[in-house]
Design a protein around this motif. Structure first.
Motif, PDB file in Angstrom:
ATOM      1  N   ALA A 289      -2.983   7.901   7.284  1.00 46.03           N
ATOM      2  CA  ALA A 289      -3.361   9.393   7.716  1.00 46.03           C
ATOM      3  C   ALA A 289      -2.320  10.783   7.421  1.00 46.03           C
ATOM      4  CB  ALA A 289      -3.122   9.910   9.390  1.00 46.03           C
ATOM      5  N   LEU A 290      -1.117  10.576   6.295  1.00 44.42           N
ATOM      6  CA  LEU A 290      -0.493  11.405   6.730  1.00 44.42           C
ATOM      7  C   LEU A 290      -1.280  11.621   4.957  1.00 44.42           C
ATOM      8  CD1 LEU A 290       2.686  10.415   7.332  1.00 44.42           C
ATOM      9  CD2 LEU A 290       1.434  12.559   8.417  1.00 44.42           C
ATOM     10  N   TYR A 291      -0.667  10.472   3.867  1.00 44.52           N
ATOM     11  CA  TYR A 291      -1.322  10.279   2.352  1.00 44.52           C
ATOM     12  C   TYR A 291      -2.860  11.246   2.951  1.00 44.52           C
ATOM     13  CZ  TYR A 291       2.265   7.656   0.624  1.00 44.52           C
ATOM     14  OH  TYR A 291       3.546   7.263  -0.374  1.00 44.52           O
ATOM     15  N   ARG A 292      -3.934  11.048   3.443  1.00 46.78           N
ATOM     16  CA  ARG A 292      -4.659  11.254   3.230  1.00 46.78           C
ATOM     17  C   ARG A 292      -4.606  12.881   3.428  1.00 46.78           C
ATOM     18  NH1 ARG A 292      -9.830   9.349   3.432  1.00 46.78           N
ATOM     19  NH2 ARG A 292      -9.540   7.705   4.276  1.00 46.78           N
ATOM     20  N   SER A 293      -3.904  13.106   4.303  1.00 43.08           N
ATOM     21  CA  SER A 293      -3.650  14.916   4.686  1.00 43.08           C
ATOM     22  C   SER A 293      -3.028  15.285   3.783  1.00 43.08           C
ATOM     23  CB  SER A 293      -3.034  15.032   6.294  1.00 43.08           C
ATOM     24  OG  SER A 293      -3.271  14.677   7.479  1.00 43.08           O
ATOM     25  N   PHE A 294      -2.155  15.101   2.648  1.00 45.05           N
ATOM     26  CA  PHE A 294      -1.767  15.700   1.825  1.00 45.05           C
ATOM     27  C   PHE A 294      -2.508  15.048   0.473  1.00 45.05           C
ATOM     28  CE2 PHE A 294       0.953  14.373  -2.214  1.00 45.05           C
ATOM     29  CZ  PHE A 294       1.883  15.240  -2.504  1.00 45.05           C
ATOM     30  N   TYR A 295      -3.133  14.200   0.069  1.00 41.45           N
ATOM     31  CA  TYR A 295      -4.128  14.278  -0.912  1.00 41.45           C
ATOM     32  C   TYR A 295      -5.671  14.934  -0.629  1.00 41.45           C
ATOM     33  CZ  TYR A 295      -7.669  12.234  -4.118  1.00 41.45           C
ATOM     34  OH  TYR A 295      -8.399  12.533  -5.502  1.00 41.45           O
ATOM     35  N   THR A 296      -5.997  15.552   1.080  1.00 42.14           N
ATOM     36  CA  THR A 296      -6.713  16.799   0.586  1.00 42.14           C
ATOM     37  C   THR A 296      -6.021  17.987   0.605  1.00 42.14           C
ATOM     38  OG1 THR A 296      -7.678  15.886   2.545  1.00 42.14           O
ATOM     39  CG2 THR A 296      -8.400  17.478   2.676  1.00 42.14           C
ATOM     40  N   ALA A 297      -4.866  18.299   0.364  1.00 42.53           N
ATOM     41  CA  ALA A 297      -4.015  19.105   0.752  1.00 42.53           C
ATOM     42  C   ALA A 297      -3.722  20.055  -1.032  1.00 42.53           C
ATOM     43  CB  ALA A 297      -3.232  19.772   2.160  1.00 42.53           C
ATOM     44  N   HIS A 298      -3.474  18.728  -1.779  1.00 47.22           N
ATOM     45  CA  HIS A 298      -2.830  19.333  -2.821  1.00 47.22           C
ATOM     46  C   HIS A 298      -3.409  17.803  -3.958  1.00 47.22           C
ATOM     47  CE1 HIS A 298       0.489  21.515  -0.627  1.00 47.22           C
ATOM     48  NE2 HIS A 298       0.408  19.418   0.415  1.00 47.22           N
ATOM     49  N   ALA A 299      -5.146  17.577  -3.921  1.00 47.81           N
ATOM     50  CA  ALA A 299      -5.077  17.126  -4.627  1.00 47.81           C
ATOM     51  C   ALA A 299      -5.096  17.013  -6.141  1.00 47.81           C
ATOM     52  CB  ALA A 299      -6.802  16.622  -4.485  1.00 47.81           C
ATOM     53  N   ALA A 300      -5.586  18.936  -5.990  1.00 46.87           N
ATOM     54  CA  ALA A 300      -5.499  19.320  -7.533  1.00 46.87           C
ATOM     55  C   ALA A 300      -4.074  19.155  -8.022  1.00 46.87           C
ATOM     56  CB  ALA A 300      -6.546  20.406  -7.530  1.00 46.87           C
ATOM     57  N   ARG A 301      -2.914  19.076  -7.610  1.00 55.17           N
ATOM     58  CA  ARG A 301      -1.795  18.707  -7.807  1.00 55.17           C
ATOM     59  C   ARG A 301      -1.286  17.747  -8.201  1.00 55.17           C
ATOM     60  NH1 ARG A 301       2.059  20.530  -6.352  1.00 55.17           N
ATOM     61  NH2 ARG A 301       1.499  21.369  -3.412  1.00 55.17           N
ATOM     62  N   ILE A 302      -1.701  16.578  -7.641  1.00 61.20           N
ATOM     63  CA  ILE A 302      -1.439  15.194  -8.175  1.00 61.20           C
ATOM     64  C   ILE A 302      -1.809  15.152  -9.312  1.00 61.20           C
ATOM     65  CG2 ILE A 302      -1.474  13.198  -7.081  1.00 61.20           C
ATOM     66  CD1 ILE A 302      -2.207  14.258  -4.427  1.00 61.20           C
TER      67      ILE A 302
ATOM     68  N   LEU B  62       0.867  -0.887   0.293  1.00 57.16           N
ATOM     69  CA  LEU B  62      -0.318   0.051   0.071  1.00 57.16           C
ATOM     70  C   LEU B  62       0.809   1.490  -0.269  1.00 57.16           C
ATOM     71  CD1 LEU B  62      -2.824  -1.034   2.709  1.00 57.16           C
ATOM     72  CD2 LEU B  62      -3.223  -0.441   0.573  1.00 57.16           C
ATOM     73  N   GLN B  63       1.864   1.301   1.241  1.00 53.11           N
ATOM     74  CA  GLN B  63       3.057   2.311   1.159  1.00 53.11           C
ATOM     75  C   GLN B  63       3.245   2.782  -0.736  1.00 53.11           C
ATOM     76  OE1 GLN B  63       6.923   1.858   2.670  1.00 53.11           O
ATOM     77  NE2 GLN B  63       6.594   4.047   3.846  1.00 53.11           N
ATOM     78  N   ASP B  64       4.237   1.783  -1.429  1.00 47.16           N
ATOM     79  CA  ASP B  64       4.581   1.604  -2.418  1.00 47.16           C
ATOM     80  C   ASP B  64       3.785   2.068  -3.820  1.00 47.16           C
ATOM     81  OD1 ASP B  64       7.177   0.623  -3.646  1.00 47.16           O
ATOM     82  OD2 ASP B  64       5.912  -0.183  -4.819  1.00 47.16           O
ATOM     83  N   ALA B  65       1.903   1.673  -3.437  1.00 49.93           N
ATOM     84  CA  ALA B  65       1.678   2.328  -4.499  1.00 49.93           C
ATOM     85  C   ALA B  65       1.174   3.565  -4.706  1.00 49.93           C
ATOM     86  CB  ALA B  65       0.313   1.054  -4.248  1.00 49.93           C
ATOM     87  N   LEU B  66       0.773   3.869  -3.002  1.00 52.97           N
ATOM     88  CA  LEU B  66      -0.020   5.688  -2.912  1.00 52.97           C
ATOM     89  C   LEU B  66       1.836   5.997  -3.094  1.00 52.97           C
ATOM     90  CD1 LEU B  66      -1.525   4.638   0.233  1.00 52.97           C
ATOM     91  CD2 LEU B  66      -2.740   5.386  -1.746  1.00 52.97           C
ATOM     92  N   ALA B  67       2.517   5.892  -2.711  1.00 60.09           N
ATOM     93  CA  ALA B  67       4.187   6.828  -3.039  1.00 60.09           C
ATOM     94  C   ALA B  67       4.152   6.722  -4.951  1.00 60.09           C
ATOM     95  CB  ALA B  67       5.552   5.633  -2.545  1.00 60.09           C
ATOM     96  N   ARG B  68       4.021   6.009  -5.844  1.00 61.34           N
ATOM     97  CA  ARG B  68       3.946   5.888  -7.216  1.00 61.34           C
ATOM     98  C   ARG B  68       2.609   7.192  -7.504  1.00 61.34           C
ATOM     99  NH1 ARG B  68       7.029   2.183  -9.706  1.00 61.34           N
ATOM    100  NH2 ARG B  68       7.695   0.526  -8.623  1.00 61.34           N
ATOM    101  N   LEU B  69       1.317   6.548  -6.893  1.00 55.64           N
ATOM    102  CA  LEU B  69       0.448   7.464  -7.176  1.00 55.64           C
ATOM    103  C   LEU B  69       0.267   9.016  -7.042  1.00 55.64           C
ATOM    104  CD1 LEU B  69      -2.077   4.765  -6.753  1.00 55.64           C
ATOM    105  CD2 LEU B  69      -1.718   5.909  -8.822  1.00 55.64           C
ATOM    106  N   CYS B  70       0.711   9.200  -5.165  1.00 52.74           N
ATOM    107  CA  CYS B  70       1.406  10.515  -5.621  1.00 52.74           C
ATOM    108  C   CYS B  70       2.563  11.551  -4.910  1.00 52.74           C
ATOM    109  CB  CYS B  70       1.327  10.218  -3.416  1.00 52.74           C
ATOM    110  SG  CYS B  70      -0.950  10.316  -3.472  1.00 52.74           S
ATOM    111  N   GLY B  71       3.343  10.410  -5.393  1.00 56.83           N
ATOM    112  CA  GLY B  71       4.993  11.008  -5.946  1.00 56.83           C
ATOM    113  C   GLY B  71       5.473  11.655  -4.219  1.00 56.83           C
ATOM    114  N   ARG B  72       5.351  10.650  -3.471  1.00 57.57           N
ATOM    115  CA  ARG B  72       5.457  10.515  -2.179  1.00 57.57           C
ATOM    116  C   ARG B  72       5.720   9.806  -1.274  1.00 57.57           C
ATOM    117  NH1 ARG B  72       6.018  15.618  -3.807  1.00 57.57           N
ATOM    118  NH2 ARG B  72       5.835  17.227  -3.346  1.00 57.57           N
TER     119      ARG B  72
END
Length: 465
Positions: free
Chosen positions: A234-247, A218-228
């Motif tokens: 919880a950190l991915y959710r916060s990041f997605y909430t703040a930067h969804a338009a730019r991901i 899961l961590q690897d998949a989200l890192a590929r999709l989010c670039g982080r």
């Protein structure tokens, strides 16, 4: 799985109608009936080559009936004992069956893949569809994988669905992956080292090596999709909430953020980690300072006008970095150190929890290592895979694998053969395990080999300069 109705009916008609009518039957249906008979005979005789040939024959028939036959006999072969079917044979069977799924173009069969991926009773059939679907461009693998996550209880199948979403480059996969990870955290309970047997009570079945590979995937998949690269959902959710338009999921993973654990600049991830360290004679080489300068040398000598930092001896740098990494490991990790040169020199037989006492012992082991001998990389990786709970391997080396050593410049004579053998063998050893292999190479390392090894096992290569 039921025997396909078309095949059963065809067999009855052929038997009743005689040779003339049988010859008039559709050639594809006749071939499939013959392939199924051959598969039944091979299964009864425990004949792996016959099973592979039968699956490949089914793969030539692009129909729903052919898909059902493949799933039926692949699952049945998985139920054979290890005495009858070894790991190499299971990989051959999977490869043959996966080709059948990857080649499907028949619309009825393609629609059925999504249904079978969640409804098949045998886990091996569901695993086959989850893994092989990635290679079929006609399948909606995002929808397929999301449907699997909603229903699947086998972690091996879950990992394949998560991987598919990770390489999909689709933003709509991000939130479902975060949701799944958060729900899984609640089931798995508080962080702790992996156990080698199933737990009891509320966490029964979730504190196992198989389930511990799911958060890593899961961590690897989200890192590929989010670039982080981030440590928790919880950190991915916060990041997605703040930067969804730019991901942008098509963008490669960036360098690790400041403050994260790294090894030679490469993000340190995984829960159950094997550090595989080359301590061959060439690791006594002292590399020149990087062209961009870098930190001030600790001690300097001049040789042919080149500034040399004596602390840039490869073995010194590798040991120093590994000591730092081990010292900083959190106590919910498990780890082992596998040094190798002319033979394999493991610190422990298996991975152990990263408590303070064991970390001190590991550091003593690292500091005792001396560089000498040749580079039996194949044997070291084989040893790393022997531990059933390992989910991540970091390979640090400065040369090509060899059992003979080098004579003059260029690759050792046996290196090309060993490289091919390692790449092939790693696929077998990693079958259904999902162990990620990260590779780090000093100057002189066989970079093409290290890049391919890491790419084929969901890792990354980084040169050490």
């Amino acid at each position: 799985m039921r025997v396909p109705v078309a095949i059963t009916a065809l067999a009855c008609l052929c038997a009743l109608a005689g040779p003339g009518r049988a010859a008039a039957a559709k050639p594809g249906a006749v071939r499939l009936m013959q392939a199924e008979r051959a598969l039944a005979d091979a299964l009864r005789q425990r004949n792996v080559q016959g099973l592979v040939a039968g699956l490949e024959a089914c793969g030539q028939e692009d129909t729903l009936d052919a898909l059902q036959v493949v799933l039926k006999y692949y699952a049945a072969a998985e139920d054979l004992s290890d005495a009858d079917v070894g790991l190499d044979d299971r990989f051959r069977l999977f490869t043959a069956a996966a080709r059948c799924v990857a080649r499907l173009t028949d619309q009825e069969a393609l629609i059925a893949v999504g249904r079978f991926a969640v409804a098949e009773k045998h886990w091996a059939a569901r695993y086959l569809l989850a893994a092989a679907a990635r290679a079929n461009p006609k399948l909606d693998t995002v929808k397929l994988s999301l449907d699997i996550l909603k229903a699947e209880k086998d972690p091996r199948v879950v990992v394949e669905a998560v991987r598919t979403l990770g390489v999909s480059r689709k933003k709509e996969a991000i939130l479902p992956l975060i949701d799944y990870w958060e729900a899984l955290e609640k089931k798995m309970g508080s962080a702790r080292p992996t156990v080698r047997a199933k737990g009891k009570g509320a966490m029964a079945g979730y504190r196992t090596p198989e389930w511990d590979r799911v958060p890593v995937a899961l961590q690897d998949a989200l890192a590929r999709l989010c670039g982080r690269v981030m440590a928790m959902p919880a950190l991915y959710r916060s990041f997605y909430t703040a930067h969804a338009a730019r991901i942008d999921p098509t963008r490669p993973v960036e360098e690790p953020a400041e403050g994260r654990s790294v090894i030679f600049g490469l993000d340190l991830t995984g829960k159950n980690i094997a550090f595989v360290l080359d301590v061959s004679g060439s690791m006594t080489t002292t590399d020149p300072l990087p062209l961009d300068g870098g930190p001030r040398p600790r001690s300097v000598t001049r040789k042919d006008g080149v500034i040399i930092d004596e602390s840039r001896e490869r073995i010194f740098r590798a040991k120093e970095e590994l000591v730092r990494v081990i010292r900083d490991l959190p106590d919910d990790k498990s780890f082992n150190i596998i040094a190798y040169s002319s033979d394999v020199k493991p610190w422990k037989e298996n991975l152990v929890p990263a408590d303070a006492a064991r970390k001190r012992q590991a550091i003593d082991f690292i500091e005792s290592l001396r560089a000498e001998g040749i580079t039996v990389t194949d044997m070291a990786l084989e040893y790393a895979f022997e531990d059933p709970i390992v989910d991540t391997i970091y390979l640090i080396t400065d040369g090509a694998p060899t059992h003979q050593g080098s004579v003059g410049p260029g690759l050792p004579a046996d290196a090309p053969r060993l490289i091919a053998e390692i790449l092939a063998r790693a696929k077998v050893l990693n079958f259904r395990r999902g162990v990620r292999i990260f590779t780090l190479g000093f100057p002189g390392a066989e970079e093409d080999f290290l890049k391919k090894l890491s790419q084929e096992h969901n890792g990354k290569y980084r040169p050490i300069r």
